[in-house]
Design an enzyme around this catalytic site. Sequence first.
Site, short mmCIF file in Angstrom:
data_model
loop_
_atom_site.label_atom_id
_atom_site.label_comp_id
_atom_site.label_asym_id
_atom_site.label_seq_id
_atom_site.Cartn_x
_atom_site.Cartn_y
_atom_site.Cartn_z
N CYS A 71 0.87 -1.19 0.00
CA CYS A 71 0.00 0.00 0.00
C CYS A 71 0.90 1.23 0.00
CB CYS A 71 -0.87 -0.04 1.25
SG CYS A 71 -1.85 1.45 1.52
N CYS A 192 -1.18 4.00 -6.50
CA CYS A 192 -1.99 3.33 -5.46
C CYS A 192 -2.16 1.90 -5.95
CB CYS A 192 -3.34 4.02 -5.32
SG CYS A 192 -4.58 3.07 -4.41
N1 DGL Z 1 -4.10 0.69 -1.93
C1 DGL Z 1 -3.71 1.81 -1.14
C2 DGL Z 1 -2.50 2.53 -1.73
O1 DGL Z 1 -1.71 1.93 -2.42
C3 DGL Z 1 -4.71 2.77 -0.58
C4 DGL Z 1 -6.14 2.72 -0.88
C5 DGL Z 1 -6.94 3.41 0.19
O2 DGL Z 1 -7.26 2.74 1.17
O3 DGL Z 1 -7.20 4.62 0.08
O4 DGL Z 1 -2.29 3.69 -1.49
#
Ligand code: DGL
Length: 274
Positions: A71, A192
Amino acid sequence: MAVIGVYDSGIGGLSVLRALREQLPGQDMIYLADSGHSPYGERESEHVRRRSRRITAHLRRRGIEALVVACNTATAAAIEELRQAHPDLPIIGVEPALKPAVALSQTRRIGVLATRGTLQSDKFARLLQSLQDGQVHFVLQACDGLALAIENSLDGSAHSMAALRECARGHVRALGACARVEGQIDTVVLGCTHYPLVANLLQELVGADISLLETGPSVARQTRHRLGAAIGSGAATSQGRLWLECTGTGQQLQQAAARWLGANHAVQSIDLPD
Ligand code: DGL
């Protein structure tokens, strides 16, 4: 055999897990989706740090010997703190692929789609600063609501698919003109881990000749090099085991895993209060 722990706010980290399983096929892994406390990208960074501490402690109890923070938002908010608190644990994070984008872009105009949390973080500011050479220009777009729309679209309903398209279209439009033409964006960074899961839609919206960059494969390569012999990355005779855990209902993770990992895995719902 050692187990790698992987976590994200939800299903986004599956884009990293998929690459990890390709690069380290015999490796056992636990994936934790913190869906009961998501999205991370529009929350206070203290919330993301608290969740990251909690999840890491939980995964350590489950016996992991390496951790992949799949993430961007959690990496930006918490990875330094996690590394300080767990000096004996190899911790690999993800960050938007700005450096590869600079190497690739011909027009020197690069779009970055990421969460508000990532774009507002000090870590991202330092990365951006390190690449400013007066010639390259980054157009940053905080994609509020996009990770959530991707999660919701898993039900496949016309309503949620339309909402996803609308949300994605708005953010892509906000980047400005994309084309392989001087002064326009020719490379877009998917900052993301949720966004590669809808790469086809994003590609359609930016245009077929625009390069989209994701980080999953390079994070997986980095993990393999970093852990090397310690995790037995030699010739795998069988696919490693995978445990899926979720702090939410688990239904979305199950559907997403079936779609992106190509197998039916049971999801264990767990309670992990702050
Ligand atoms: N998948 C996450 C990232 O790479 C964040 C998504 C979220 O929860 O806002 O930033």
